[in-house]
Design a protein around this motif. Structure first.
Motif, PDB file in Angstrom:
ATOM      1  N   HIS B  37       0.687  -1.265   0.002  1.00 61.70           N
ATOM      2  CA  HIS B  37       0.110  -0.249   0.130  1.00 61.70           C
ATOM      3  C   HIS B  37       1.042   1.344  -0.031  1.00 61.70           C
ATOM      4  O   HIS B  37       0.702   2.285  -0.775  1.00 61.70           O
ATOM      5  N   ALA B  38       2.137   1.088   0.836  1.00 63.31           N
ATOM      6  CA  ALA B  38       2.775   2.463   1.020  1.00 63.31           C
ATOM      7  C   ALA B  38       3.421   2.680  -0.225  1.00 63.31           C
ATOM      8  O   ALA B  38       3.612   3.890  -0.729  1.00 63.31           O
ATOM      9  N   VAL B  39       4.198   1.650  -0.717  1.00 73.49           N
ATOM     10  CA  VAL B  39       4.857   2.020  -2.036  1.00 73.49           C
ATOM     11  C   VAL B  39       4.065   2.471  -3.180  1.00 73.49           C
ATOM     12  O   VAL B  39       4.571   3.243  -4.187  1.00 73.49           O
ATOM     13  N   THR B  40       2.900   1.756  -3.386  1.00 67.84           N
ATOM     14  CA  THR B  40       2.242   2.102  -4.505  1.00 67.84           C
ATOM     15  C   THR B  40       1.478   3.581  -4.546  1.00 67.84           C
ATOM     16  O   THR B  40       1.573   4.262  -5.285  1.00 67.84           O
ATOM     17  N   LYS B  41       0.751   3.838  -3.530  1.00 68.27           N
ATOM     18  CA  LYS B  41      -0.159   4.871  -3.370  1.00 68.27           C
ATOM     19  C   LYS B  41       0.793   6.270  -3.009  1.00 68.27           C
ATOM     20  O   LYS B  41       0.656   7.169  -3.777  1.00 68.27           O
ATOM     21  N   ALA B  42       1.540   6.439  -2.152  1.00 69.11           N
ATOM     22  CA  ALA B  42       2.475   7.290  -1.615  1.00 69.11           C
ATOM     23  C   ALA B  42       3.381   7.699  -2.848  1.00 69.11           C
ATOM     24  O   ALA B  42       3.299   8.975  -3.231  1.00 69.11           O
ATOM     25  N   ASP B  43       3.980   6.883  -3.377  1.00 74.77           N
ATOM     26  CA  ASP B  43       5.051   7.122  -4.359  1.00 74.77           C
ATOM     27  C   ASP B  43       4.385   7.554  -5.462  1.00 74.77           C
ATOM     28  O   ASP B  43       4.880   8.472  -6.224  1.00 74.77           O
ATOM     29  N   THR B  44       3.233   7.121  -5.967  1.00 79.05           N
ATOM     30  CA  THR B  44       2.453   7.534  -7.350  1.00 79.05           C
ATOM     31  C   THR B  44       2.130   8.963  -7.299  1.00 79.05           C
ATOM     32  O   THR B  44       2.438   9.514  -8.199  1.00 79.05           O
ATOM     33  N   LEU B  45       1.392   9.156  -5.870  1.00 79.04           N
ATOM     34  CA  LEU B  45       1.424  10.653  -5.849  1.00 79.04           C
ATOM     35  C   LEU B  45       2.302  11.333  -5.895  1.00 79.04           C
ATOM     36  O   LEU B  45       2.254  12.657  -6.250  1.00 79.04           O
ATOM     37  N   GLY B  46       3.303  10.958  -5.049  1.00 79.65           N
ATOM     38  CA  GLY B  46       4.589  11.830  -4.743  1.00 79.65           C
ATOM     39  C   GLY B  46       5.103  12.253  -6.261  1.00 79.65           C
ATOM     40  O   GLY B  46       5.542  13.356  -6.740  1.00 79.65           O
ATOM     41  N   LEU B  47       5.236  11.232  -6.977  1.00 77.61           N
ATOM     42  CA  LEU B  47       5.853  11.267  -8.565  1.00 77.61           C
ATOM     43  C   LEU B  47       5.184  12.454  -9.186  1.00 77.61           C
ATOM     44  O   LEU B  47       5.561  13.266  -9.958  1.00 77.61           O
ATOM     45  N   GLY B  77       3.693   0.364 -11.506  1.00 70.86           N
ATOM     46  CA  GLY B  77       3.499   0.316 -10.066  1.00 70.86           C
ATOM     47  C   GLY B  77       2.311  -0.357  -9.732  1.00 70.86           C
ATOM     48  O   GLY B  77       2.370  -1.316  -8.978  1.00 70.86           O
ATOM     49  N   ALA B  78       1.163  -0.234 -10.324  1.00 65.66           N
ATOM     50  CA  ALA B  78      -0.184  -0.946  -9.952  1.00 65.66           C
ATOM     51  C   ALA B  78       0.024  -2.272 -10.319  1.00 65.66           C
ATOM     52  O   ALA B  78      -0.619  -3.120  -9.703  1.00 65.66           O
ATOM     53  N   VAL B  79       0.589  -2.439 -11.543  1.00 64.53           N
ATOM     54  CA  VAL B  79       0.466  -3.859 -12.028  1.00 64.53           C
ATOM     55  C   VAL B  79       1.418  -4.669 -11.111  1.00 64.53           C
ATOM     56  O   VAL B  79       1.224  -6.004 -10.773  1.00 64.53           O
ATOM     57  N   SER B  80       2.697  -4.296 -10.968  1.00 65.42           N
ATOM     58  CA  SER B  80       3.605  -4.981 -10.205  1.00 65.42           C
ATOM     59  C   SER B  80       3.109  -5.286  -8.953  1.00 65.42           C
ATOM     60  O   SER B  80       3.637  -6.204  -8.220  1.00 65.42           O
ATOM     61  N   CYS B  81       2.665  -4.030  -8.161  1.00 64.69           N
ATOM     62  CA  CYS B  81       1.979  -4.438  -6.913  1.00 64.69           C
ATOM     63  C   CYS B  81       1.070  -5.371  -6.690  1.00 64.69           C
ATOM     64  O   CYS B  81       1.235  -6.194  -5.945  1.00 64.69           O
ATOM     65  N   GLN B  82       0.072  -5.623  -7.882  1.00 64.51           N
ATOM     66  CA  GLN B  82      -0.576  -6.680  -7.844  1.00 64.51           C
ATOM     67  C   GLN B  82       0.069  -8.206  -8.108  1.00 64.51           C
ATOM     68  O   GLN B  82      -0.454  -9.067  -7.380  1.00 64.51           O
ATOM     69  N   LEU B  83       0.910  -7.969  -9.022  1.00 65.32           N
ATOM     70  CA  LEU B  83       1.870  -9.254  -9.053  1.00 65.32           C
ATOM     71  C   LEU B  83       2.467  -9.762  -7.815  1.00 65.32           C
ATOM     72  O   LEU B  83       2.532 -10.857  -7.472  1.00 65.32           O
ATOM     73  N   LEU B  84       3.218  -8.762  -7.062  1.00 63.06           N
ATOM     74  CA  LEU B  84       3.814  -9.100  -5.792  1.00 63.06           C
ATOM     75  C   LEU B  84       2.750  -9.630  -4.720  1.00 63.06           C
ATOM     76  O   LEU B  84       3.048 -10.507  -4.014  1.00 63.06           O
ATOM     77  N   ALA B  85       1.516  -8.915  -4.829  1.00 62.94           N
ATOM     78  CA  ALA B  85       0.573  -9.399  -3.716  1.00 62.94           C
ATOM     79  C   ALA B  85       0.024 -11.065  -3.988  1.00 62.94           C
ATOM     80  O   ALA B  85      -0.083 -11.606  -2.961  1.00 62.94           O
ATOM     81  N   ARG B  86      -0.004 -11.173  -5.339  1.00 62.14           N
ATOM     82  CA  ARG B  86      -0.566 -12.595  -5.799  1.00 62.14           C
ATOM     83  C   ARG B  86       0.656 -13.490  -5.342  1.00 62.14           C
ATOM     84  O   ARG B  86       0.204 -14.801  -4.882  1.00 62.14           O
ATOM     85  N   PHE B  87       2.053 -13.140  -5.735  1.00 67.58           N
ATOM     86  CA  PHE B  87       3.065 -14.044  -5.421  1.00 67.58           C
ATOM     87  C   PHE B  87       3.162 -14.214  -3.765  1.00 67.58           C
ATOM     88  O   PHE B  87       3.141 -15.374  -3.368  1.00 67.58           O
TER      89      PHE B  87
END
Lengths: 176, 122
Positions: B37-47, B77-87
């Motif tokens: 949650h932290a890396v996807t949401k905060a970093d996306t908005l930060g960038l 970011g959103a797709v890799s987050c989903q893949l990491l969560a699935r893994f």
């Protein structure tokens, strides 16, 4: 027949213009020979294996964009608050959400968008009825930062906006 | 310094705050799913805020380039987050099969496989 051919020509011209714009931006307006060769190959490939573009209604795009941008802001703000103030994570957990979109591409897009909404992160897309996975109905398995919050309403709102944009009517009860 | 420069610096600093929040979340959040949650949401908005801040001081071509980069980073970011969560979920589900279990010992009840089905919002 004439109308269909005209529409196809318009679509192809639009895609070529968009590709040319992306190329100009990404290469600082250089290497156009490569672009022409690449475009010819892509058009040839499209001729043999046409990629069906989804039907979209652009007039609903601003509403989807504003909803998404608002929720992205709230999601990032929520995460920042938890990170800076070391809030407790007493109510984290997993839950599933019954997706009402039927096309696989739309379900995948919703799963991706949900990962950027406040407090939700998609873990998996599972068939709703594991005995009959061919029905196309799916549930999203989500990780929720606060299971006591009303996260369902936020996911339903973005799903409704997405369905409207992608011209995919939701079942009757989907009125927000 | 004009008010546009001021706005640009404000957006850049705000973006930096969200980047720091994402990094802090990565360190402070309790499990791998929460850290996603932290890396996807905060970093996306930060960038996004950094891009917005820089675009005020840039030409239209540079602005378009930065917006394209932001869009690509957001998607990846959103797709890799989903893949990491699935893994992670698959790994969590496979764990009871790999680790040693005493007879009669049950699997971890917090496993994603035991997630309740919730009713959607009406």
């Amino acid at each position: 027949m004439m109308f269909k051919s005209g529409l196809l020509l318009l679509k192809v011209c639009g895609l070529i213009s968009l590709s040319a714009l992306c190329w100009a931006v990404l290469t600082a307006n250089e290497g156009w020979v490569f672009f022409v060769v690449l475009l010819a190959l892509l058009l040839l490939w499209q001729g043999y294996y046409p990629l069906a573009l989804p039907k979209v209604r652009w007039r609903y795009f601003p509403a989807l964009l504003f909803t998404f941008a608002g929720q992205l802001w709230r999601g990032a703000f929520d995460v920042a608050r938890r990170a800076f103030f070391a809030r407790q994570f007493a109510h984290t957990g997993f839950a599933t959400y019954a997706c009402r979109l039927t096309a696989p591409a739309q379900q995948q897009l919703l799963a991706t968008l949900v990962s950027l909404l406040p407090g939700t992160c998609t873990v998996a897309i599972l068939p709703k009825n594991s005995a009959k996975p061919s029905t196309g109905e799916v549930v999203l398995m989500l990780h929720i930062l606060d299971t006591t919050a009303n996260w369902q309403a936020e996911v339903a709102a973005i799903e409704w906006q997405l369905a409207r944009f992608m011209a995919s009517p939701l079942p009757r009860e989907a009125t927000l | 310094m004009s008010w546009l420069d001021g706005l640009s610096w404000f957006l850049l600093l705000l973006g930096l705050v969200f980047f720091i929040a994402g990094s802090l979340g990565l360190l402070r959040f309790p499990d791998q799913f929460s850290r996603l949650h932290a890396v996807t949401k905060a970093d996306t908005l930060g960038l996004g805020l950094v891009v917005l801040g820089l675009s005020i001081q840039s030409s239209w071509r540079e602005t378009l380039l930065m917006l394209l980069i932001w869009l690509l980073v957001m998607c990846s970011g959103a797709v890799s987050c989903q893949l990491l969560a699935r893994f992670s979920r698959d790994a969590a589900d496979a764990e009871p099969l790999i680790s040693h279990q005493e007879p009669g010992q049950t699997a971890n009840s917090t496993s994603p496989a035991s997630a309740p089905v919730t009713k959607r919002a009406e």
